[in-house]
Design a protein around this motif. Sequence first.
Motif, PDB file in Angstrom:
ATOM      1  N   LEU A  15       0.825  -1.205   0.000  1.00  0.00           N
ATOM      2  CA  LEU A  15       0.000   0.000   0.000  1.00  0.00           C
ATOM      3  C   LEU A  15       0.864   1.263   0.000  1.00  0.00           C
ATOM      4  CD1 LEU A  15      -2.922   0.975   0.066  1.00  0.00           C
ATOM      5  CD2 LEU A  15      -2.783   0.957   2.547  1.00  0.00           C
ATOM      6  N   ALA A  16       1.910   1.273   0.799  1.00  0.00           N
ATOM      7  CA  ALA A  16       2.804   2.433   0.855  1.00  0.00           C
ATOM      8  C   ALA A  16       3.496   2.656  -0.484  1.00  0.00           C
ATOM      9  CB  ALA A  16       3.830   2.249   1.963  1.00  0.00           C
ATOM     10  N   LEU A  17       3.917   1.585  -1.130  1.00  0.00           N
ATOM     11  CA  LEU A  17       4.572   1.708  -2.437  1.00  0.00           C
ATOM     12  C   LEU A  17       3.606   2.228  -3.487  1.00  0.00           C
ATOM     13  CD1 LEU A  17       6.789  -1.511  -2.477  1.00  0.00           C
ATOM     14  CD2 LEU A  17       7.529   0.863  -2.204  1.00  0.00           C
ATOM     15  N   ALA A  18       2.340   1.889  -3.377  1.00  0.00           N
ATOM     16  CA  ALA A  18       1.340   2.351  -4.344  1.00  0.00           C
ATOM     17  C   ALA A  18       0.917   3.788  -4.070  1.00  0.00           C
ATOM     18  CB  ALA A  18       0.128   1.433  -4.305  1.00  0.00           C
ATOM     19  N   LEU A  19       0.851   4.197  -2.812  1.00  0.00           N
ATOM     20  CA  LEU A  19       0.365   5.531  -2.468  1.00  0.00           C
ATOM     21  C   LEU A  19       1.402   6.639  -2.635  1.00  0.00           C
ATOM     22  CD1 LEU A  19      -1.931   5.055   0.636  1.00  0.00           C
ATOM     23  CD2 LEU A  19      -2.569   5.619  -1.688  1.00  0.00           C
ATOM     24  N   ALA A  20       2.660   6.340  -2.489  1.00  0.00           N
ATOM     25  CA  ALA A  20       3.694   7.379  -2.557  1.00  0.00           C
ATOM     26  C   ALA A  20       3.644   8.165  -3.872  1.00  0.00           C
ATOM     27  CB  ALA A  20       5.071   6.775  -2.322  1.00  0.00           C
ATOM     28  N   PRO A  21       3.622   7.511  -5.030  1.00  0.00           N
ATOM     29  CA  PRO A  21       3.531   8.285  -6.278  1.00  0.00           C
ATOM     30  C   PRO A  21       2.198   9.025  -6.407  1.00  0.00           C
ATOM     31  CG  PRO A  21       4.252   6.042  -6.731  1.00  0.00           C
ATOM     32  CD  PRO A  21       3.834   6.098  -5.297  1.00  0.00           C
ATOM     33  N   ALA A  22       1.123   8.424  -5.941  1.00  0.00           N
ATOM     34  CA  ALA A  22      -0.183   9.075  -6.028  1.00  0.00           C
ATOM     35  C   ALA A  22      -0.215  10.345  -5.183  1.00  0.00           C
ATOM     36  CB  ALA A  22      -1.278   8.115  -5.591  1.00  0.00           C
ATOM     37  N   LEU A  23       0.380  10.323  -4.007  1.00  0.00           N
ATOM     38  CA  LEU A  23       0.425  11.512  -3.157  1.00  0.00           C
ATOM     39  C   LEU A  23       1.299  12.604  -3.765  1.00  0.00           C
ATOM     40  CD1 LEU A  23       0.593   9.887   0.388  1.00  0.00           C
ATOM     41  CD2 LEU A  23      -1.354  11.018  -0.697  1.00  0.00           C
TER      42      LEU A  23
END
Length: 158
Positions: free
Chosen positions: A30-38
Amino acid sequence: MRAPTAPRRSSPRRRSGATLLEVLAASIVLALALAPALRIAREAVLAADRLDRQERCLTVANDALEFMMARAAADWDGNVTGTANLVPVVVPGYPGMRSYQLTTDSTTYGGVPGRMAVAGALVWYDDDGDSSPDADEPQALLASGVARMTAYEQQAGS
């Protein structure tokens, strides 16, 4: 007759839920997926803010230009003939916004003495506080010409 059967062992209870390892793995994914989105969301917010500030500059420049053009058309006075105010002024109601305004019939700025005035407004957000517009600061520049016509002056005088 039936053969005696061994006592039944109770099967181990199955718990519902996730183990600590599974929760940790899911958190990492989840953290790997959210970092670019943020990061993309933050860049979008910054771009929207810059666009909003640019739009405010354009609105203030347009208001100033219309005022200067109306004044020049109605009353060809000392505020038009050969004057240029190139001292940055603070724009009331907009913290950090500065403006240069120009109304002149001087040939230096493209006017025709006694016949056509040039009106212009440069408005910018002075983010670095140096009272000078920089390329990275939101800004708007508008300019127009105003012809001296007796009909304008007569209309304004009536």
